[in-house]
Design a protein around this motif. Structure first.
Motif, mmCIF file in Angstrom:
data_model
loop_
_atom_site.group_PDB
_atom_site.id
_atom_site.type_symbol
_atom_site.label_atom_id
_atom_site.label_comp_id
_atom_site.label_asym_id
_atom_site.label_seq_id
_atom_site.Cartn_x
_atom_site.Cartn_y
_atom_site.Cartn_z
ATOM 1 N N LEU A 41 0.877 -1.175 0.000
ATOM 2 C CA LEU A 41 0.000 0.000 0.000
ATOM 3 C C LEU A 41 0.911 1.221 0.000
ATOM 4 O O LEU A 41 1.477 1.594 1.039
ATOM 5 C CB LEU A 41 -0.914 0.016 1.236
ATOM 6 N N ASP A 217 -6.749 1.275 -8.396
ATOM 7 C CA ASP A 217 -6.185 0.078 -7.774
ATOM 8 C C ASP A 217 -7.102 -1.129 -7.962
ATOM 9 O O ASP A 217 -6.630 -2.270 -8.014
ATOM 10 C CB ASP A 217 -5.967 0.316 -6.274
ATOM 11 N N TYR A 221 -6.027 -4.885 -9.009
ATOM 12 C CA TYR A 221 -6.373 -6.072 -8.228
ATOM 13 C C TYR A 221 -7.136 -7.104 -9.054
ATOM 14 O O TYR A 221 -6.828 -8.306 -9.013
ATOM 15 C CB TYR A 221 -7.202 -5.698 -6.998
ATOM 16 N N PHE A 240 -0.472 -1.449 -4.788
ATOM 17 C CA PHE A 240 -1.485 -0.405 -4.909
ATOM 18 C C PHE A 240 -0.831 0.980 -4.799
ATOM 19 O O PHE A 240 0.258 1.124 -4.242
ATOM 20 C CB PHE A 240 -2.546 -0.567 -3.824
ATOM 21 N N GLU A 262 -8.676 -1.085 -0.142
ATOM 22 C CA GLU A 262 -7.554 -2.001 -0.330
ATOM 23 C C GLU A 262 -7.590 -3.123 0.705
ATOM 24 O O GLU A 262 -7.253 -4.274 0.404
ATOM 25 C CB GLU A 262 -6.235 -1.224 -0.295
#
Length: 366
Positions: A41, A217, A221, A240, A262
């Motif tokens: 992250l 993001d 994913y 991300f 996230e």
């Protein structure tokens, strides 16, 4: 007479054998980890990971446009409740089954070792296990150092079983795509898989707005998840970016909601892993970040770098070789550069960075 002598000899050897077994150290049990998934992250502060939303930033209209909405969804009277609202997967599943490092308020320190405290040097340190003073900026320059992903990909057992999905367009350079041979999907790349799901995700990616200048993001994913389901890589990196973009733009609302989203993606990822026989009960998940953000001067939360107190990071990990210790309160000092050799150790590989002080984290992998 011969029979009696034979029995005596047998008993002597039997006792000697038992004595030898009893006094020999047990052979170390092999690791159960067969796969490693790393999720980053970008620029996610340890302050929010361990304390939830920051009251000072929540109440500052310069950074928070819709205080009531943010407070309704993520507010609470104590930090333990706030952090669980923000990161429910972290503070339920990982806390119960894994380990979390980096809460400096209880003496658990995780730091970058590089002096630059920006993304490329951070990812280089994280993935190569060494600090390279030649990498001090975020320029699009192929990484001269071998990352743990490249090293793993060169092993026969893992050849073509390593992949990386990233929102940031620097990752093909950080991982040295041309030299490493790793499959890398970043920035505006589409997913070249022959499936209706991949085609649908490509269509969504094509028409999705990019208010922060990068693909969402969520697209990163979804691409990674579909690739994982079809190709079943042994090592997968998902990186991300929205948290860093939102913070640089002073958008605390988006920074928080992106972090929460996230966490939900990571929860879905873990559930998917546990539903696949190739990954269930034999996959270690490592979650971390590339650098911290300012806090001593509250306005510096939007920034990071050598002159800002942004060297504090964090690590969350869960897997079959990692004891369930929850939030680690033991006073300790870990460094970002230890992540690469830890990944190698989990897979039974001795990855030796140029910096020989970068040793695996013993509490994560025995």
């Amino acid at each position: 007479m011969k029979q009696i002598l034979s029995n005596k000899i047998f008993r002597i050897f039997l006792v000697a054998g038992l004595f030898t077994i009893a006094n020999c150290p047990a052979k170390a049990q092999s690791h159960k980890t067969e796969n490693v998934v790393i999720v980053t992250l970008d620029g996610m502060r340890w302050q929010e990971v361990f304390g939830g939303i920051d009251a000072a930033l929540l109440n500052n209209p310069k950074y928070t446009r819709d205080k009531d909405n943010l407070e309704e969804h993520f507010g609470a009277d104590v930090s333990l409740d706030k952090r669980k609202k923000l990161f429910p997967f972290f503070w339920s599943i990982i806390e119960q089954n894994g380990q979390l490092y980096g809460n400096r308020n209880v003496g658990s320190n995780v730091n970058v070792a590089n002096p630059y405290k920006i993304s490329y040097p951070g990812y280089n340190e994280m993935l190569t296990g060494c600090v390279d003073t030649g990498i001090s900026k975020n320029d699009k320059i192929p990484n001269p150092n071998v990352t743990i992903l490249e090293y793993i990909n060169k092993q026969n057992k893992f050849a073509d079983k390593v992949a990386a999905f990233a929102t940031w367009d620097r990752f093909p350079y950080i991982l040295n795509e041309d030299r490493s041979g790793i499959y890398i999907n970043a920035d505006d790349d589409t997913l070249s898989l022959s499936s209706s799901t991949a085609a649908m995700y490509n269509s969504i990616n094509k028409i999705t707005p990019r208010p922060l200048g990068c693909r969402p993001d969520l697209i990163t994913y979804l691409y990674a998840k579909e690739y994982m389901k079809q190709k079943k890589p042994k090592v997968l990196l998902i990186s991300f970016l929205e948290t860093d973009y939102a913070a640089h733009n002073g958008m605390y609302d988006l920074y928080i909601t992106s972090a929460h989203a996230e966490d939900a993606m990571i929860a879905d990822l873990w559930n998917t892993l546990q539903q696949m026989r190739e990954y269930k009960d034999k996959t270690t998940l490592i979650i971390t970040c590339d650098h911290g953000r300012g806090d001593k001067i509250k306005e510096q939360w939007t920034s990071h770098g050598g002159l800002i107190d942004s060297g504090g990071t964090w690590i969350a990990v869960m897997g079959p070789d990692t004891q369930a210790r929850g939030e680690v309160h033991t006073e300790s000092q870990l460094y970002q550069k230890q992540i690469a050799p830890t990944i190698g150790k989990l897979l039974g590989l001795d990855f030796m960075p140029k910096d020989s002080t970068s040793l695996p984290i013993k509490t994560i992998v025995q």
